[in-house]
Motif scaffolding. Structure first.
Motif, PDB file in Angstrom:
ATOM      1  N   PRO A 234      -3.846  -5.635  -1.253  1.00 36.17           N
ATOM      2  CA  PRO A 234      -3.625  -4.774  -1.918  1.00 36.17           C
ATOM      3  C   PRO A 234      -3.760  -3.285  -1.737  1.00 36.17           C
ATOM      4  N   ASP A 235      -4.336  -2.799  -0.716  1.00 34.27           N
ATOM      5  CA  ASP A 235      -3.808  -1.304  -0.591  1.00 34.27           C
ATOM      6  C   ASP A 235      -1.877  -1.295   0.050  1.00 34.27           C
ATOM      7  N   TYR A 236      -1.741  -2.146   0.643  1.00 31.68           N
ATOM      8  CA  TYR A 236      -0.523  -2.027   0.987  1.00 31.68           C
ATOM      9  C   TYR A 236       0.647  -2.185  -0.209  1.00 31.68           C
ATOM     10  N   LEU A 237       0.509  -3.215  -0.950  1.00 36.40           N
ATOM     11  CA  LEU A 237       1.229  -3.349  -1.823  1.00 36.40           C
ATOM     12  C   LEU A 237       1.465  -1.976  -2.907  1.00 36.40           C
ATOM     13  N   ALA A 238       0.123  -1.312  -3.278  1.00 37.49           N
ATOM     14  CA  ALA A 238       0.123  -0.745  -4.125  1.00 37.49           C
ATOM     15  C   ALA A 238       1.089   0.863  -4.548  1.00 37.49           C
ATOM     16  N   THR A 239       1.187   0.974  -2.461  1.00 38.55           N
ATOM     17  CA  THR A 239       3.282   1.759  -2.144  1.00 38.55           C
ATOM     18  C   THR A 239       4.041   0.870  -2.929  1.00 38.55           C
ATOM     19  N   PHE A 240       4.173  -0.319  -3.547  1.00 33.88           N
ATOM     20  CA  PHE A 240       5.470  -0.338  -4.597  1.00 33.88           C
ATOM     21  C   PHE A 240       5.031  -0.444  -5.912  1.00 33.88           C
ATOM     22  N   THR A 241       6.054  -0.231  -6.838  1.00 38.38           N
ATOM     23  CA  THR A 241       5.610  -0.607  -8.257  1.00 38.38           C
ATOM     24  C   THR A 241       5.002  -2.080  -8.928  1.00 38.38           C
ATOM     25  N   PRO A 242       4.520  -2.557  -9.535  1.00 40.22           N
ATOM     26  CA  PRO A 242       4.752  -4.084  -9.916  1.00 40.22           C
ATOM     27  C   PRO A 242       6.358  -4.490 -10.182  1.00 40.22           C
ATOM     28  N   GLU A 243       6.429  -3.667 -10.110  1.00 43.19           N
ATOM     29  CA  GLU A 243       8.288  -4.680 -10.540  1.00 43.19           C
ATOM     30  C   GLU A 243       8.576  -4.706  -8.680  1.00 43.19           C
ATOM     31  N   GLN A 244       8.891  -3.730  -8.465  1.00 44.35           N
ATOM     32  CA  GLN A 244       8.970  -4.409  -6.757  1.00 44.35           C
ATOM     33  C   GLN A 244       8.461  -5.198  -5.974  1.00 44.35           C
ATOM     34  N   GLN A 245       6.583  -5.544  -6.336  1.00 43.92           N
ATOM     35  CA  GLN A 245       5.908  -6.598  -6.040  1.00 43.92           C
ATOM     36  C   GLN A 245       6.377  -8.051  -6.542  1.00 43.92           C
ATOM     37  N   ALA A 246       6.252  -7.639  -7.693  1.00 39.39           N
ATOM     38  CA  ALA A 246       7.146  -9.205  -7.910  1.00 39.39           C
ATOM     39  C   ALA A 246       8.128  -9.485  -7.683  1.00 39.39           C
ATOM     40  N   TRP A 247       8.981  -9.124  -7.552  1.00 37.64           N
ATOM     41  CA  TRP A 247      10.910  -8.784  -6.778  1.00 37.64           C
ATOM     42  C   TRP A 247      10.845  -9.651  -4.923  1.00 37.64           C
ATOM     43  N   PHE A 248       9.378  -9.416  -4.298  1.00 38.92           N
ATOM     44  CA  PHE A 248       9.086  -9.989  -3.496  1.00 38.92           C
ATOM     45  C   PHE A 248       8.254 -10.941  -3.529  1.00 38.92           C
ATOM     46  N   ALA A 249       7.360 -11.297  -4.388  1.00 41.29           N
ATOM     47  CA  ALA A 249       6.325 -12.352  -4.601  1.00 41.29           C
ATOM     48  C   ALA A 249       8.299 -13.576  -5.076  1.00 41.29           C
TER      49      ALA A 249
END
Length: 145
Positions: free
Chosen positions: A37-52
Motif C-alpha cells: 500500500p505504501d508503494y502503490l500510494a505513489t500512483f494514482t488509482p487509475e495507474q494502479q488499475a493499469w498495472f492490475a
C-alpha cells in the motif's frame, strides 16, 4: 588445456552497477505484485488499475524482463557464460511487455502516464542491449566460463 583469463576490472563495475540498476526494477516489480500500500500510494488509482489489468502473458513478459536482468547481472559477477542467455531472456521479456504496453495499449498508457514510460523504456532498452552485447563479448573473450 584451459587458459585462465584474468577478470578485467570493468566486469566488476558493469556487473555491480547493473545489479544495482536491476534491483530497482525488481523492487518495483515485487512492490507492485504484493500490492504494497505504501508503494502503490505513489500512483494514482487509475495507474494502479493499469498495472492490475495486465493479462497473464504481459505479466510473464514483465517477470522475464525483470528477473532475467537480475540473474544476468549476478551471473556476470560470478563470471558465468549463462549471463548471456539470462540477458537474452530479459530482452525477450521486455519485448513482450512492450508489445502489450506500447503496441496494444499505447493510447491508454499515454493518457494515464504521459510520456515518461516511453522515455524510461527507451533507456531500459539501451542499457539492456548494452549489457547483452557486453556479456557476449566477455563470453567470447573467455572471461565468462
Amino acid at each position: 588445456m584451459t587458459v585462465a583469463v584474468k577478470t578485467p576490472w570493468h566486469l566488476w563495475v558493469v556487473g555491480g552497477v547493473s545489479l544495482l540498476w536491476n534491483a530497482i526494477g525488481a523492487f518495483d516489480y515485487v512492490m507492485t505484485k504484493i500490492e504494497n500500500p505504501d508503494y502503490l500510494a505513489t500512483f494514482t488509482p487509475e495507474q494502479q488499475a493499469w498495472f492490475a489489468s495486465f493479462p497473464v502473458w504481459a505479466n510473464v513478459g514483465w517477470a522475464l524482463g525483470v528477473w532475467g536482468s537480475v540473474l544476468g547481472s549476478i551471473l556476470l559477477l560470478v563470471r558465468s557464460r549463462h549471463a548471456v542467455a539470462a540477458l537474452l531472456i530479459s530482452l525477450v521479456g521486455l519485448g513482450v511487455s512492450c508489445i502489450y504496453q506500447f503496441g496494444l495499449h499505447y493510447g491508454d498508457l499515454m493518457r494515464i502516464f504521459g510520456t515518461f514510460p516511453m522515455i524510461f523504456t527507451a533507456v531500459i532498452w539501451v542499457i539492456l542491449i548494452a549489457l547483452f552485447v557486453y556479456a557476449r563479448k566477455q563470453s567470447a573473450a573467455g572471461v565468462l566460463r
